[in-house]
Design a protein around this motif. Structure first.
Motif, PDB file in Angstrom:
ATOM      1  N   PRO A  30       0.826  -1.208   0.000  1.00 11.35           N
ATOM      2  CA  PRO A  30       0.000   0.000   0.000  1.00 11.35           C
ATOM      3  C   PRO A  30       0.862   1.260   0.000  1.00 11.35           C
ATOM      4  O   PRO A  30       2.005   1.237   0.436  1.00 11.35           O
ATOM      5  CB  PRO A  30      -0.794  -0.110   1.299  1.00 11.35           C
ATOM      6  N   ARG A  31       0.277   2.328  -0.499  1.00 10.53           N
ATOM      7  CA  ARG A  31       0.999   3.596  -0.508  1.00 10.53           C
ATOM      8  C   ARG A  31       1.055   4.184   0.898  1.00 10.53           C
ATOM      9  O   ARG A  31       0.212   3.909   1.734  1.00 10.53           O
ATOM     10  CB  ARG A  31       0.297   4.581  -1.446  1.00 10.53           C
ATOM     11  N   GLY A  32       2.043   5.020   1.112  1.00  6.03           N
ATOM     12  CA  GLY A  32       2.141   5.690   2.410  1.00  6.03           C
ATOM     13  C   GLY A  32       2.508   4.710   3.499  1.00  6.03           C
ATOM     14  O   GLY A  32       3.324   3.818   3.303  1.00  6.03           O
ATOM     15  N   GLN A  65      -1.607   1.403   7.161  1.00  5.66           N
ATOM     16  CA  GLN A  65      -2.781   2.249   7.009  1.00  5.66           C
ATOM     17  C   GLN A  65      -4.056   1.502   6.588  1.00  5.66           C
ATOM     18  O   GLN A  65      -5.120   1.749   7.159  1.00  5.66           O
ATOM     19  CB  GLN A  65      -2.331   3.429   6.139  1.00  5.66           C
ATOM     20  N   PRO A  66      -3.996   0.498   5.675  1.00  4.94           N
ATOM     21  CA  PRO A  66      -5.253  -0.173   5.311  1.00  4.94           C
ATOM     22  C   PRO A  66      -5.900  -0.941   6.468  1.00  4.94           C
ATOM     23  O   PRO A  66      -7.096  -1.206   6.439  1.00  4.94           O
ATOM     24  CB  PRO A  66      -4.831  -1.155   4.205  1.00  4.94           C
ATOM     25  N   ARG A  67      -5.132  -1.309   7.482  1.00  8.01           N
ATOM     26  CA  ARG A  67      -5.702  -2.061   8.607  1.00  8.01           C
ATOM     27  C   ARG A  67      -5.875  -1.196   9.844  1.00  8.01           C
ATOM     28  O   ARG A  67      -6.337  -1.681  10.878  1.00  8.01           O
ATOM     29  CB  ARG A  67      -4.769  -3.219   8.987  1.00  8.01           C
ATOM     30  N   CYS A  82      -2.550   9.481   5.779  1.00 12.39           N
ATOM     31  CA  CYS A  82      -1.696   8.328   6.056  1.00 12.39           C
ATOM     32  C   CYS A  82      -1.261   7.613   4.780  1.00 12.39           C
ATOM     33  O   CYS A  82      -0.261   6.908   4.762  1.00 12.39           O
ATOM     34  CB  CYS A  82      -2.402   7.362   6.990  1.00 12.39           C
ATOM     35  N   ALA A  83      -2.058   7.743   3.721  1.00  9.81           N
ATOM     36  CA  ALA A  83      -1.700   7.081   2.472  1.00  9.81           C
ATOM     37  C   ALA A  83      -0.826   7.964   1.596  1.00  9.81           C
ATOM     38  O   ALA A  83      -0.296   7.524   0.586  1.00  9.81           O
ATOM     39  CB  ALA A  83      -2.961   6.676   1.710  1.00  9.81           C
TER      40      ALA A  83
END
Ligand SMILES: Nc1ncnc2c1ncn2[C@@H]1O[C@H](COP(=O)(O)OP(=O)(O)OP(=O)(O)O)[C@@H](O)[C@H]1O
Ligand SMILES: Nc1ncnc2c1ncn2[C@@H]1O[C@H](COP(=O)(O)OP(=O)(O)OP(=O)(O)O)[C@@H](O)[C@H]1O
Ligand SMILES: [Mg+2]
Ligand SMILES: [Mg+2]
Lengths: 331, 323
Positions: free
Chosen positions: A286-288, A292-294, A302-303
């Motif tokens: 993921p970016r950033g 962040q996705p979890r 955050c991304a």
């Protein structure tokens, strides 16, 4: 020892694996330091890159791995650019690795005696007579609480229990004098009394010979009881580092908080559900911020970019936009 | 009470290493596993837990003693058990990395036992069953096409569990199923195990070194020391009123993560004395050379397991008096 120059200084280490699906960017800028005589814990989810980090430090990554950048400074010199002679000296005198998987690390066609003898020959030079080497080997086995060294030396790995094989690996790594021990899950297949004995042995080495230790383990109780400082890793980078007491008392990174909540309690009040979601695919991380996705506290920002490590209290650093300075009061 | 699923009686497994010398890995072990229970098996590294497990499932032939499964004597190696008996009992190992063939997809891994046991005839039946097995461990269908190397450690262990479920066993032995996993992934795997246990009415023999985990999972615990069982108790009694000095030593060494838990442990009993070898087992009580409470009797006679409290709590110690 807090002010001494680091013995091991890993800076922005990047490692990827080429697989047929593409390139897995696993280590995404790992930075950590270990001082002489310091016991450092390295924890994080299965697959986050702990073993890869230790293997990169020893320069024993598998063939499909590629170091994409960074430095591994040992006593000020970069292991990654050492020539063959210096590298061999580094492995003989500088650092040793206790392998995570003893079954894979012990060549099944040799007896334990032959395996240990190779290690002793390698680090002591060939000058030591065979009989003396055998005595050193037997002593190393006694040190790791293995009864009956004579039988063990004559045994093949398959004739030993899981925990006995693990202790053989530990004996191979600490039986000879080194400045740094990298221990990858040294206690997973040991019962708690023997584990306790081994960890005390390692702590004694630290105290007596000023050896430094990096301890990778899933047992957070062990981390709390035997290390001075902890690095928490998530999906290929360090997200938090703190003195051990402080980490357990006041974890700051949302991942650390979630991880600590998963520990089964001795009081027996049920098992937690684990952390929702799973680790990102290293093929398309993921970016950033990779968490962040979890992350229950993630925001848009955050991304956008990788949060840098920031010191929020003395010796306590966090890589999270959502954690502010001064002891971690939220923004 | 109904018939136990598994009864192990005076089981011995000795490995000869030289003429007249043997490793007495399992040296007279008896226990029973009740229908629907989770029995924890803990003990010192090298005390014979895996050997008990391997002998029960038939990977080893017992030197002496009996393994009785649902009233039937199956004390022989797996090659001589019938297919039905084999399918009824499954084992899951610690390291899914090495127990799953890296060159096979999950689909192939799950179909193999279905084929061997003749549980699915047509292609579509096999596919359906494989998907169903994945669903049971709550993995998505896409995983059928993955290879073990492309999955996380926890997911690999779930595949190993799905494979064990293929033959609809009623007893599953877990040999340190989560010790290679971190606590967050472990929590997920354990939750599915507990859920499956409840839903499918399975019985588990659960080997682990993680006593905090044991506390949360099993209903009874058996402790092994040097080839024998030295204490059997309901989980709660095991933690709150342990009787064998070895159990004390074990509980006092549990690494915990808070001061609160620290208070739940007995006072530290450091491990002293040389750990004895199963080739040369001490006379009398096997634990006496390391026992802080040993008296003359302990050096002479081997204590037998006997009840100390209401018949459910058994201890093999001369010094543990019945209530
Ligand atoms: N030789 C390899 N080829 C491809 N991918 C690899 C290889 N070695 C490791 N990886 C991948 O790199 C990631 C990190 O692996 P690593 O073994 O370093 O994790 P770990 O933190 O040590 O995990 P564990 O706690 O399970 O030991 C994983 O996703 C793994 O699948
Ligand atoms: N094939 C074999 N040949 C000879 N000795 C063996 C063999 N398998 C096991 N042993 C011995 O039997 C003893 C018990 O081993 P076992 O693997 O059952 O222990 P365990 O309780 O499972 O230990 P751990 O907790 O370390 O896994 C050990 O002393 C071991 O060396
Ligand atoms: Mg690892
Ligand atoms: Mg074992």
């Amino acid at each position: 020892m807090a002010t001494a120059e680091p013995l091991l200084d890993v800076r922005d280490l990047r490692v990827s694996f080429r697989v047929f699906r593409g390139t897995l960017s696993v280590l995404d800028g790992v930075t950590l330091a270990v001082r002489p005589g310091e016991r450092v814990g390295l924890i994080g989810e299965t697959g986050c890159g702990k073993t890869t980090t230790l293997r990169a430090i020893m320069r024993i990554l598998p063939r499909e791995a590629r170091v994409g950048g960074g430095q591994v400074l040992f006593a000020g010199r970069d292991v990654l650019s050492m020539n063959a002679g210096d590298l061999s000296a580094f492995r003989r005198k500088g650092a040793s690795l206790v392998f995570q998987d003893p079954t894979a690390a012990l060549n099944p066609v040799f007896t334990v005696g032959q395996l240990l003898d190779e290690v002793i020959k390698y680090s002591q030079g060939r000058a030591m007579p065979a009989k003396e080497r055998r005595a050193v080997a037997a002593a190393a086995l006694r040190d790791v609480a293995l009864p009956d060294p004579a039988r063990i030396l004559n045994s093949y790995p398959f004739q030993l229990s899981g925990g006995m094989r693990q202790r053989v690996c530990i004996a191979m790594a600490i039986g000879v004098n080194r400045e740094l021990i990298l221990a990858d899950e040294p206690g997973t297949s040991l019962d708690v009394t023997i584990q306790d004995q081994i960890l005390r042995l390692i702590s004694d080495l630290v105290a007596k010979r000023n050896v430094a230790v990096v301890l990778v383990t899933h047992s957070l109780g062990v981390v709390r009881e035997t290390t001075d400082r902890v690095y928490v890793m998530y999906a290929g980078s360090i997200v938090e580092s703190a003195p051990v007491k402080e980490l357990f008392r006041a974890p700051l990174h949302p991942y650390t908080v979630a991880l600590l909540e998963c520990i089964p309690k001795l009081s027996g009040e049920r098992i937690s559900q684990g952390i929702p979601g799973s680790m990102p695919d290293y093929l398309h991380p993921p970016r950033g911020c990779r968490y962040q996705p979890r992350c229950p506290r993630a925001e848009e920002g955050c991304a956008a970019g990788r949060p840098p490590m920031r010191e929020v209290a003395p010796g306590h650093s966090v890589a999270c936009y959502r954690v502010a300075a001064q002891g971690g009061e939220d923004r | 009470m109904n018939q136990p699923v598994l009864e192990v009686r005076e089981l011995k497994k000795h490995f000869p290493i030289r003429k007249n010398v043997a490793v007495r890995a399992v040296d007279g072990v008896s226990f029973e596993l009740r229908e629907g229970e989770i029995l924890g098996l803990v003990g010192e590294s090298g005390s014979g837990k895996s050997t008990v497990a391997y002998t029960v499932v038939g990977m080893y032939r017992p030197t002496a003693g009996q393994v009785i499964f649902r009233g039937e004597d199956v004390s022989r190696e797996a090659a001589r058990r019938n297919l039905g008996q084999k399918g009824q009992m499954q084992i899951v190992f610690q390291d899914p990395g090495s127990s799953l063939n890296p060159r096979r997809t999950v689909r192939q891994i799950l179909r193999l036992p279905l084929m061997i046991h003749g549980l699915a005839k047509t292609e579509s039946e096999k596919e359906e069953k494989a998907v169903d097995l994945l669903r049971r461990v709550e993995l998505p269908e896409e995983y059928l096409d993955k290879y073990p190397s492309g999955m996380g450690g926890g997911e690999r262990q779930l595949v190993a569990i799905a494979r064990a479920l293929a033959t609809s066993p009623s007893l599953i032995i877990f040999d340190e199923p989560t010790s290679a996993l971190d606590v967050s992934v472990q929590a997920k795997v354990i939750n599915r195990l507990v859920e499956l246990h409840r839903r499918l009415n399975l019985s588990y023999l659960f080997i682990t070194h993680d006593l905090s985990l044991m506390r949360n999972v099993s209903s009874r615990v058996a402790i092994m020391y040097l080839g024998v069982i030295c204490e059997v108790a309901e989980t709660k009694a095991f933690f709150t009123a342990p009787r064998h000095p070895y159990t004390h030593m074990l509980l006092s060494s549990i690494p915990v993560v808070s001061d609160l838990e620290e208070e739940l442990k007995p006072r530290k009993v450091p491990s002293v004395g040389e750990i004895p070898s199963p080739v040369n087992i001490p006379r009398g009580c096997r634990f006496h050379p390391r026992c802080p409470e040993a008296v003359q009797q302990c050096r002479e006679a081997e204590p037998q397991l006997r009840p100390v409290a209401g018949g459910t709590h058994l201890v093999a110690c001369h010094r543990a008096l019945p209530d």
